[in-house]
Design a protein around this motif. Structure first.
Motif, PDB file in Angstrom:
ATOM      1  N   GLY A 194      45.308  48.862 115.151  1.00  0.00           N
ATOM      2  CA  GLY A 194      44.073  49.023 114.389  1.00  0.00           C
ATOM      3  C   GLY A 194      44.278  49.272 112.910  1.00  0.00           C
ATOM      4  N   SER A 195      45.512  49.565 112.486  1.00  0.00           N
ATOM      5  CA  SER A 195      45.771  49.793 111.070  1.00  0.00           C
ATOM      6  C   SER A 195      45.684  48.470 110.310  1.00  0.00           C
ATOM      7  CB  SER A 195      47.150  50.416 110.872  1.00  0.00           C
ATOM      8  OG  SER A 195      48.172  49.539 111.315  1.00  0.00           O
ATOM      9  N   PHE A 196      45.400  48.572 109.022  1.00  0.00           N
ATOM     10  CA  PHE A 196      45.296  47.351 108.232  1.00  0.00           C
ATOM     11  C   PHE A 196      45.428  47.677 106.747  1.00  0.00           C
ATOM     12  CE2 PHE A 196      41.077  49.047 107.870  1.00  0.00           C
ATOM     13  CZ  PHE A 196      40.588  48.592 106.662  1.00  0.00           C
ATOM     14  N   GLY A 197      45.786  46.681 105.976  1.00  0.00           N
ATOM     15  CA  GLY A 197      45.750  46.740 104.526  1.00  0.00           C
ATOM     16  C   GLY A 197      45.147  45.436 104.030  1.00  0.00           C
ATOM     17  N   LEU A 198      44.603  45.474 102.833  1.00  0.00           N
ATOM     18  CA  LEU A 198      44.016  44.287 102.222  1.00  0.00           C
ATOM     19  C   LEU A 198      44.811  43.923 100.975  1.00  0.00           C
ATOM     20  CD1 LEU A 198      40.247  45.295 102.498  1.00  0.00           C
ATOM     21  CD2 LEU A 198      41.619  43.997 104.143  1.00  0.00           C
ATOM     22  N   VAL A 199      44.767  42.653 100.589  1.00  0.00           N
ATOM     23  CA  VAL A 199      45.557  42.210  99.440  1.00  0.00           C
ATOM     24  C   VAL A 199      44.773  41.232  98.572  1.00  0.00           C
ATOM     25  CG1 VAL A 199      47.825  42.558 100.487  1.00  0.00           C
ATOM     26  CG2 VAL A 199      46.648  40.384 100.845  1.00  0.00           C
ATOM     27  N   LEU A 200      45.005  41.349  97.269  1.00  0.00           N
ATOM     28  CA  LEU A 200      44.621  40.350  96.280  1.00  0.00           C
ATOM     29  C   LEU A 200      45.848  40.124  95.406  1.00  0.00           C
ATOM     30  CD1 LEU A 200      41.091  41.710  95.261  1.00  0.00           C
ATOM     31  CD2 LEU A 200      41.578  39.801  96.804  1.00  0.00           C
ATOM     32  N   GLN A 201      45.768  39.164  94.502  1.00  0.00           N
ATOM     33  CA  GLN A 201      46.927  38.940  93.636  1.00  0.00           C
ATOM     34  C   GLN A 201      46.589  39.195  92.172  1.00  0.00           C
ATOM     35  OE1 GLN A 201      48.448  34.843  93.487  1.00  0.00           O
ATOM     36  NE2 GLN A 201      46.706  34.185  94.704  1.00  0.00           N
ATOM     37  N   TYR A 202      47.547  39.793  91.496  1.00  0.00           N
ATOM     38  CA  TYR A 202      47.429  40.106  90.074  1.00  0.00           C
ATOM     39  C   TYR A 202      48.013  38.936  89.266  1.00  0.00           C
ATOM     40  CZ  TYR A 202      47.579  42.794  85.771  1.00  0.00           C
ATOM     41  OH  TYR A 202      47.373  43.229  84.494  1.00  0.00           O
ATOM     42  N   PRO A 203      47.401  38.573  88.111  1.00  0.00           N
ATOM     43  CA  PRO A 203      46.376  39.335  87.401  1.00  0.00           C
ATOM     44  C   PRO A 203      44.931  38.955  87.694  1.00  0.00           C
ATOM     45  CG  PRO A 203      47.216  37.620  85.978  1.00  0.00           C
ATOM     46  CD  PRO A 203      47.989  37.515  87.270  1.00  0.00           C
ATOM     47  N   GLY A 204      44.684  37.847  88.370  1.00  0.00           N
ATOM     48  CA  GLY A 204      43.309  37.383  88.518  1.00  0.00           C
ATOM     49  C   GLY A 204      42.499  38.117  89.555  1.00  0.00           C
ATOM     50  N   LEU A 205      43.174  38.899  90.427  1.00  0.00           N
ATOM     51  CA  LEU A 205      42.531  39.621  91.528  1.00  0.00           C
ATOM     52  C   LEU A 205      41.758  38.680  92.447  1.00  0.00           C
ATOM     53  CD1 LEU A 205      41.359  42.884  89.727  1.00  0.00           C
ATOM     54  CD2 LEU A 205      43.507  42.438  90.932  1.00  0.00           C
ATOM     55  N   GLN A 206      42.316  37.497  92.652  1.00  0.00           N
ATOM     56  CA  GLN A 206      41.751  36.547  93.592  1.00  0.00           C
ATOM     57  C   GLN A 206      42.525  36.620  94.906  1.00  0.00           C
ATOM     58  OE1 GLN A 206      43.745  35.815  91.086  1.00  0.00           O
ATOM     59  NE2 GLN A 206      44.898  33.915  91.393  1.00  0.00           N
ATOM     60  N   PRO A 207      41.930  36.160  95.998  1.00  0.00           N
ATOM     61  CA  PRO A 207      42.651  36.164  97.274  1.00  0.00           C
ATOM     62  C   PRO A 207      43.838  35.205  97.249  1.00  0.00           C
ATOM     63  CG  PRO A 207      40.282  35.920  97.614  1.00  0.00           C
ATOM     64  CD  PRO A 207      40.530  35.728  96.151  1.00  0.00           C
ATOM     65  N   PHE A 208      44.838  35.508  98.060  1.00  0.00           N
ATOM     66  CA  PHE A 208      45.894  34.540  98.310  1.00  0.00           C
ATOM     67  C   PHE A 208      45.328  33.429  99.180  1.00  0.00           C
ATOM     68  CE2 PHE A 208      48.298  38.387  97.371  1.00  0.00           C
ATOM     69  CZ  PHE A 208      49.335  37.912  96.582  1.00  0.00           C
ATOM     70  N   ALA A 209      45.850  32.229  99.003  1.00  0.00           N
ATOM     71  CA  ALA A 209      45.431  31.122  99.860  1.00  0.00           C
ATOM     72  C   ALA A 209      45.852  31.406 101.299  1.00  0.00           C
ATOM     73  CB  ALA A 209      46.061  29.823  99.372  1.00  0.00           C
ATOM     74  N   PRO A 210      45.068  30.971 102.276  1.00  0.00           N
ATOM     75  CA  PRO A 210      45.478  31.160 103.665  1.00  0.00           C
ATOM     76  C   PRO A 210      46.897  30.635 103.905  1.00  0.00           C
ATOM     77  CG  PRO A 210      43.221  30.373 103.569  1.00  0.00           C
ATOM     78  CD  PRO A 210      43.742  30.315 102.171  1.00  0.00           C
ATOM     79  N   GLY A 211      47.726  31.478 104.513  1.00  0.00           N
ATOM     80  CA  GLY A 211      49.109  31.106 104.806  1.00  0.00           C
ATOM     81  C   GLY A 211      50.089  31.337 103.680  1.00  0.00           C
ATOM     82  N   GLU A 212      49.596  31.706 102.488  1.00  0.00           N
ATOM     83  CA  GLU A 212      50.488  31.854 101.332  1.00  0.00           C
ATOM     84  C   GLU A 212      51.472  33.004 101.489  1.00  0.00           C
ATOM     85  OE1 GLU A 212      50.160  31.983  96.412  1.00  0.00           O
ATOM     86  OE2 GLU A 212      48.356  32.083  97.653  1.00  0.00           O
ATOM     87  N   ARG A 213      51.132  33.978 102.337  1.00  0.00           N
ATOM     88  CA  ARG A 213      51.992  35.141 102.493  1.00  0.00           C
ATOM     89  C   ARG A 213      52.927  35.029 103.705  1.00  0.00           C
ATOM     90  NH1 ARG A 213      50.972  39.506  99.643  1.00  0.00           N
ATOM     91  NH2 ARG A 213      51.550  40.912 101.343  1.00  0.00           N
ATOM     92  N   MET A 214      52.954  33.879 104.337  1.00  0.00           N
ATOM     93  CA  MET A 214      53.920  33.653 105.401  1.00  0.00           C
ATOM     94  C   MET A 214      55.318  33.581 104.791  1.00  0.00           C
ATOM     95  SD  MET A 214      52.212  33.521 108.232  1.00  0.00           S
ATOM     96  CE  MET A 214      53.315  32.687 109.373  1.00  0.00           C
ATOM     97  N   ASN A 215      56.321  34.145 105.495  1.00  0.00           N
ATOM     98  CA  ASN A 215      57.689  34.174 104.965  1.00  0.00           C
ATOM     99  C   ASN A 215      57.680  34.715 103.533  1.00  0.00           C
ATOM    100  OD1 ASN A 215      58.680  32.895 107.374  1.00  0.00           O
ATOM    101  ND2 ASN A 215      57.935  30.948 106.546  1.00  0.00           N
ATOM    102  N   LEU A 216      57.179  35.923 103.397  1.00  0.00           N
ATOM    103  CA  LEU A 216      56.823  36.525 102.119  1.00  0.00           C
ATOM    104  C   LEU A 216      57.946  36.416 101.086  1.00  0.00           C
ATOM    105  CD1 LEU A 216      54.427  38.017 100.882  1.00  0.00           C
ATOM    106  CD2 LEU A 216      55.460  40.165 101.615  1.00  0.00           C
ATOM    107  N   LYS A 217      57.676  35.721  99.989  1.00  0.00           N
ATOM    108  CA  LYS A 217      58.644  35.540  98.916  1.00  0.00           C
ATOM    109  C   LYS A 217      58.538  36.688  97.916  1.00  0.00           C
ATOM    110  CE  LYS A 217      58.558  30.480  99.216  1.00  0.00           C
ATOM    111  NZ  LYS A 217      58.265  29.218  98.489  1.00  0.00           N
ATOM    112  N   LEU A 218      59.629  36.914  97.167  1.00  0.00           N
ATOM    113  CA  LEU A 218      59.669  38.013  96.207  1.00  0.00           C
ATOM    114  C   LEU A 218      58.546  37.911  95.185  1.00  0.00           C
ATOM    115  CD1 LEU A 218      61.067  40.506  94.978  1.00  0.00           C
ATOM    116  CD2 LEU A 218      62.550  38.939  93.703  1.00  0.00           C
ATOM    117  N   ASP A 219      58.321  36.722  94.634  1.00  0.00           N
ATOM    118  CA  ASP A 219      57.298  36.569  93.606  1.00  0.00           C
ATOM    119  C   ASP A 219      55.904  36.853  94.162  1.00  0.00           C
ATOM    120  OD1 ASP A 219      59.027  35.846  91.481  1.00  0.00           O
ATOM    121  OD2 ASP A 219      59.103  33.783  92.215  1.00  0.00           O
ATOM    122  N   VAL A 220      55.638  36.408  95.386  1.00  0.00           N
ATOM    123  CA  VAL A 220      54.341  36.665  96.014  1.00  0.00           C
ATOM    124  C   VAL A 220      54.186  38.154  96.296  1.00  0.00           C
ATOM    125  CG1 VAL A 220      52.920  36.233  98.051  1.00  0.00           C
ATOM    126  CG2 VAL A 220      54.178  34.355  96.988  1.00  0.00           C
TER     127      VAL A 220
END
Length: 235
Positions: free
Chosen positions: A33-59
């Motif tokens: 039931g735990s969760f966290g939410l994410v946006l990306q800096y600097p635009g504070l827009q959502p990541f594209a679906p699937g963009e955080r798979m195999n999480l890269k350092l820059d992401v």
């Protein structure tokens, strides 16, 4: 899928419903039931679906992460105080208190309390810690930035990697932020309250984002209130 499916999560008694790509895993809440939410800096827009798979350092580095904690076992303001008034360890440690820090002039509408590294190192040395120990390094310590309410209570605390750590740790290319591997990386942890919902909010982001703390905090509020099921009137 486009649009992404909606997923539900709870903050205590409050039910949120939002697109799954806003979740840290981009799949929804975890099995417990735990969760966290994410946006990306600097635009504070959502990541594209699937963009955080195999999480890269820059992401990972450009991630602004939001956590919401419902507080019911202690009073919410006490939970806030526990972040800057030591409830364990030695209160004489200058890294643990506002009083042990160097007060500075306001910056970005915040009151800074910088880590007093000479005092911290002297304290650690008195504890028998060697001068070359990792805990003596500037990047192991934080500057604190606060605001106070009308009663003088701290109602916002932002803790960032010490200003003694040079460089931003990031570079910008085509509007996106990337890790600058030639300089140290610095980040902030930002904490404030949603009093009417007995909720403590914690946000993490790269230290260069400190100047945008108000915009980031506004996004944290919007993520909560805009996705409340049958939302109450905003405070």
């Amino acid at each position: 899928q486009n649009p992404p499916p909606l997923k539900q999560a709870c903050v205590g008694p409050y039910l949120l419903e939002m697109p799954q790509h806003l979740f840290y895993s981009q799949m929804g809440a975890e099995f417990d039931g735990s969760f966290g939410l994410v946006l990306q800096y600097p635009g504070l827009q959502p990541f594209a679906p699937g963009e955080r798979m195999n999480l890269k350092l820059d992401v990972s580095m450009r991630t602004v992460a939001f956590d919401y904690w419902y507080i019911d076992r202690i009073e919410l303001r006490q939970a806030m105080r526990n972040a800057y008034i030591p409830i364990w360890g030695d209160p004489a440690d200058p890294s643990r208190t506002l009083e042990g820090r160097i007060a500075g002039e306001p910056v970005y509408g915040l009151l800074p309390y910088y880590a007093d590294l000479p005092s911290i190192r002297a304290y650690k040395a008195r504890q028998g810690i060697r001068a070359d120990a990792r805990v003596m390094d500037a990047d192991r310590h934080q500057d604190w930035f606060i605001t106070r309410d009308a009663a003088g209570e701290v109602d916002r605390l932002i803790r960032c990697t010490s200003r003694e750590v040079g460089g931003t740790g990031v570079v910008f290319r085509d509007g996106l932020m990337y890790r600058d591997r030639g300089t140290p990386y610095s980040e902030c942890t930002h904490q404030f309250m949603l009093p009417e919902h007995s909720t403590l909010v914690r946000i993490t982001y790269v230290r260069i984002g400190l100047k945008d703390w108000q915009q980031i905090e506004d996004k944290a509020r919007a993520l909560f209130f805009d996705h409340l099921v049958l939302p109450e009137q905003r405070p």
